[in-house]
Design a protein around this motif. Structure first.
Motif, PDB file in Angstrom:
ATOM      1  N   ASP A 170      18.460 110.317 -41.569  1.00 48.67           N
ATOM      2  CA  ASP A 170      17.366 111.071 -40.965  1.00 48.67           C
ATOM      3  C   ASP A 170      17.585 111.279 -39.460  1.00 48.67           C
ATOM      4  OD1 ASP A 170      14.928 112.450 -40.771  1.00 48.67           O
ATOM      5  OD2 ASP A 170      13.952 111.092 -42.172  1.00 48.67           O
ATOM      6  N   ARG A 181       5.834 115.741 -45.137  1.00 45.95           N
ATOM      7  CA  ARG A 181       6.854 116.208 -44.189  1.00 45.95           C
ATOM      8  C   ARG A 181       7.189 117.679 -44.420  1.00 45.95           C
ATOM      9  NH1 ARG A 181      12.381 113.189 -42.595  1.00 45.95           N
ATOM     10  NH2 ARG A 181      13.293 114.787 -41.247  1.00 45.95           N
ATOM     11  N   GLY A 240      13.496 105.359 -49.336  1.00 43.59           N
ATOM     12  CA  GLY A 240      12.559 105.613 -48.249  1.00 43.59           C
ATOM     13  C   GLY A 240      11.203 104.981 -48.495  1.00 43.59           C
ATOM     14  N   GLY A 241      11.059 104.391 -49.682  1.00 45.06           N
ATOM     15  CA  GLY A 241       9.785 103.801 -50.063  1.00 45.06           C
ATOM     16  C   GLY A 241       9.436 102.578 -49.239  1.00 45.06           C
ATOM     17  N   MET A 242       8.188 102.519 -48.812  1.00 45.78           N
ATOM     18  CA  MET A 242       7.668 101.350 -48.105  1.00 45.78           C
ATOM     19  C   MET A 242       6.387 100.936 -48.792  1.00 45.78           C
ATOM     20  SD  MET A 242       8.425 102.294 -44.129  1.00 45.78           S
ATOM     21  CE  MET A 242      10.122 102.209 -43.504  1.00 45.78           C
ATOM     22  N   PHE A 243       6.437  99.791 -49.445  1.00 42.94           N
ATOM     23  CA  PHE A 243       5.294  99.295 -50.213  1.00 42.94           C
ATOM     24  C   PHE A 243       4.432  98.440 -49.300  1.00 42.94           C
ATOM     25  CE2 PHE A 243       6.899 100.193 -54.590  1.00 42.94           C
ATOM     26  CZ  PHE A 243       8.229 100.475 -54.296  1.00 42.94           C
ATOM     27  N   TYR A 244       3.152  98.832 -49.119  1.00 43.64           N
ATOM     28  CA  TYR A 244       2.207  98.082 -48.291  1.00 43.64           C
ATOM     29  C   TYR A 244       1.134  97.469 -49.176  1.00 43.64           C
ATOM     30  CZ  TYR A 244       3.667 100.206 -43.802  1.00 43.64           C
ATOM     31  OH  TYR A 244       4.347 100.599 -42.679  1.00 43.64           O
ATOM     32  N   LYS A 262       2.900 102.809 -52.348  1.00 42.96           N
ATOM     33  CA  LYS A 262       4.266 103.084 -51.903  1.00 42.96           C
ATOM     34  C   LYS A 262       4.278 104.347 -51.048  1.00 42.96           C
ATOM     35  CE  LYS A 262       8.898 104.177 -53.611  1.00 42.96           C
ATOM     36  NZ  LYS A 262       9.642 104.886 -54.680  1.00 42.96           N
ATOM     37  N   PHE A 263       4.490 104.161 -49.745  1.00 39.35           N
ATOM     38  CA  PHE A 263       4.635 105.295 -48.837  1.00 39.35           C
ATOM     39  C   PHE A 263       6.103 105.662 -48.716  1.00 39.35           C
ATOM     40  CE2 PHE A 263       0.809 102.973 -47.440  1.00 39.35           C
ATOM     41  CZ  PHE A 263      -0.115 103.977 -47.614  1.00 39.35           C
ATOM     42  N   ASN A 264       6.383 106.780 -48.046  1.00 37.12           N
ATOM     43  CA  ASN A 264       7.761 107.225 -47.872  1.00 37.12           C
ATOM     44  C   ASN A 264       8.040 107.418 -46.384  1.00 37.12           C
ATOM     45  OD1 ASN A 264      10.228 108.656 -47.813  1.00 37.12           O
ATOM     46  ND2 ASN A 264       9.828 109.475 -49.863  1.00 37.12           N
ATOM     47  N   THR A 265       9.055 106.741 -45.896  1.00 43.02           N
ATOM     48  CA  THR A 265       9.352 106.796 -44.462  1.00 43.02           C
ATOM     49  C   THR A 265       9.669 108.221 -44.007  1.00 43.02           C
ATOM     50  OG1 THR A 265      10.610 105.756 -42.681  1.00 43.02           O
ATOM     51  CG2 THR A 265      11.816 106.283 -44.713  1.00 43.02           C
ATOM     52  N   SER A 266      10.067 109.073 -44.926  1.00 46.30           N
ATOM     53  CA  SER A 266      10.356 110.465 -44.601  1.00 46.30           C
ATOM     54  C   SER A 266       9.140 111.165 -43.984  1.00 46.30           C
ATOM     55  CB  SER A 266      10.800 111.209 -45.870  1.00 46.30           C
ATOM     56  OG  SER A 266      11.022 112.562 -45.607  1.00 46.30           O
TER      57      SER A 266
END
Lengths: 173, 173, 173, 173
Positions: free
Chosen positions: A104, B145, A18-22, B31-35
């Motif tokens: 999800d 979340r 689920g990680g999104m690296f910006y 690193k964000f989490n789409t959750s």
């Protein structure tokens, strides 16, 4: 369930944690796991076509699909169920013949309509409750591979997969 | 507590695990989490406005906020309590009507003044001790979340959220 | 031990989990943890100077040090003990008045000579055996902060640190 | 087994956790662990040559090898067993004198033919079943180092390694 005629997979939360690296500009990274590439290979040996359907619209997924030689990649899909129906129609199969792994809320409709549904272990409990199989692995830790190996163990065997792997290896050398 | 009229969230250590990726030049990653994006969606369905307040001053947070369509983003804030008071004044509400999720010492003042306060599971024990709710999840693993779903379960239900999700999906298609 | 007159810290494996991210060209990333920045702050309140000594020679560490306003950064050091001796000489203190946190074999000599030595929980057992304190935290998960908070609890208190934090915050606003 | 005359190591899933970081353009990252660099050093002290054999064909591995001064790096190898045989022939040794650490199906043939074989703890169970040693560590968490330290403890001692480390350190200063 008979052996599925199509496997559909989500990406974020399944092939990743689920990680999104910006970064500060316009770049983004996703972390895939090479372990899942063996899942792609085993599906090929099972002769089950694989389709990626993701709500995200990013070239990152396209690049990963090309590396693993997956032809069918659908990016930026807001209604996965509708698209899956349309794909099934083209293949002349029913949703009941599809196995799908998501994680999800945007996967709920498709998860509840396919013949066989699965989610990684770290999915929300209210999604775990509606699927056929809750995997032991978390997203990004090889959940897709565990999903495919579940199908392998049900309809063939790991030994068969390895035999095909070594056969193909010898043919190409 | 009544249903909050405003939710405020910190970023580093809440939406991330506190990780700051540096390269050799001038670049940085988070690193964000789409959750957590589902948390943002559920707040919208609850009709509770969301404000980001962070001590860091980086475009990375701005980019993530834009992706999730969060209008109110305050970067580089040294005194979160003062800013929160000013935001409340503009909205004609009190701090007692605010729910806030933070994780570290620069959040203490605001955590101790809002109507409902929460921290991720991996916050320091002396901060855990002063909040209303210690989440089960760590920062970056979907703590935001879990925080929002706590509010959902208190003032509505996940089923309601999913109903709204499917309603909106059908309207936009 | 009296309150240390100097704290020395290693970086890789202490401020990080030992991870070194390489790309295909010439770039490299390290993942720091914002939690450790509070350790730097608390040392300042304790009035103990902080020195970074690392075997690696990369601008990444320099950038992190600048962000946290740490003046003394020594990169590419092959003999940490010799450098530490020289630093002590300049400060007119002894190694016995130094607290040092390291994690691996290039830290052994200095760990065994300082007044107080510590390693993260995931250090090799044969290094854990020679230090005064094995932290509960792993490298990159806030081990440096735990190390500093250990000193805080020994020679002052977290409450004192927070008082100083709020004092300074009010002065600068 | 006598002390091995050659050590061969795979990279992805052994020196990494299998993670492959993709961006939107053409870039890719791997996360190595500095802990494994001590494994490379100890092999040098044991006077056992080290060869990297990987199925991937990326400059990332080349860069890591150069950093650790590993001369023999074979990228893009589809048949590891054949290559290993050819390397053995050149060195005038047999596969029985080789120790190999791999993790997945493209390592099976070589794992089953060498004198001593090992995999990280998170390898598939059907690969764990065919090797001499299942490590306690996962890939990317120092599995390669644990593998080398196993050889060290069998044919020498950690104390000997540290003696050589300090000897060499004094010579070069």
């Amino acid at each position: 369930m008979e052996i599925p005629k199509l496997v559909i997979t989500d990406i974020d939360g399944v092939w990743t944690d689920g990680g999104m690296f910006y970064d500060k500009t316009n770049q983004e990274f996703k972390k895939f796991n090479t372990s899942d590439s063996v899942g792609v290979l085993f599906l090929k040996y099972l002769e089950i076509p694989l389709v990626i359907i993701t709500g995200e619209n990013t070239n990152i997924v396209q690049r990963r699909a090309e590396k693993l030689k997956i032809d069918q990649v659908h990016l930026g899909v807001s209604n996965k169920l509708e698209l899956a129906k349309s794909i099934c129609k083209n293949l002349n199969i029913t949703l009941n013949e599809v196995a799908f792994i998501g994680d999800d809320i945007n996967d709920i409709e498709l998860l509840s309509k396919v013949g066989f549904s699965a989610v990684p272990n770290n999915s929300p409990s209210y999604i775990k409750n509606i699927v056929d199989l809750v995997l032991k692995t978390n997203g990004g830790d090889g959940a897709f591979r565990e999903f495919v190996e579940h199908l392998v163990n049900k309809f063939s065997s790991i030994d068969n997969m390895l035999l095909k792997y070594f056969e193909e290896k010898n043919l190409t050398q």
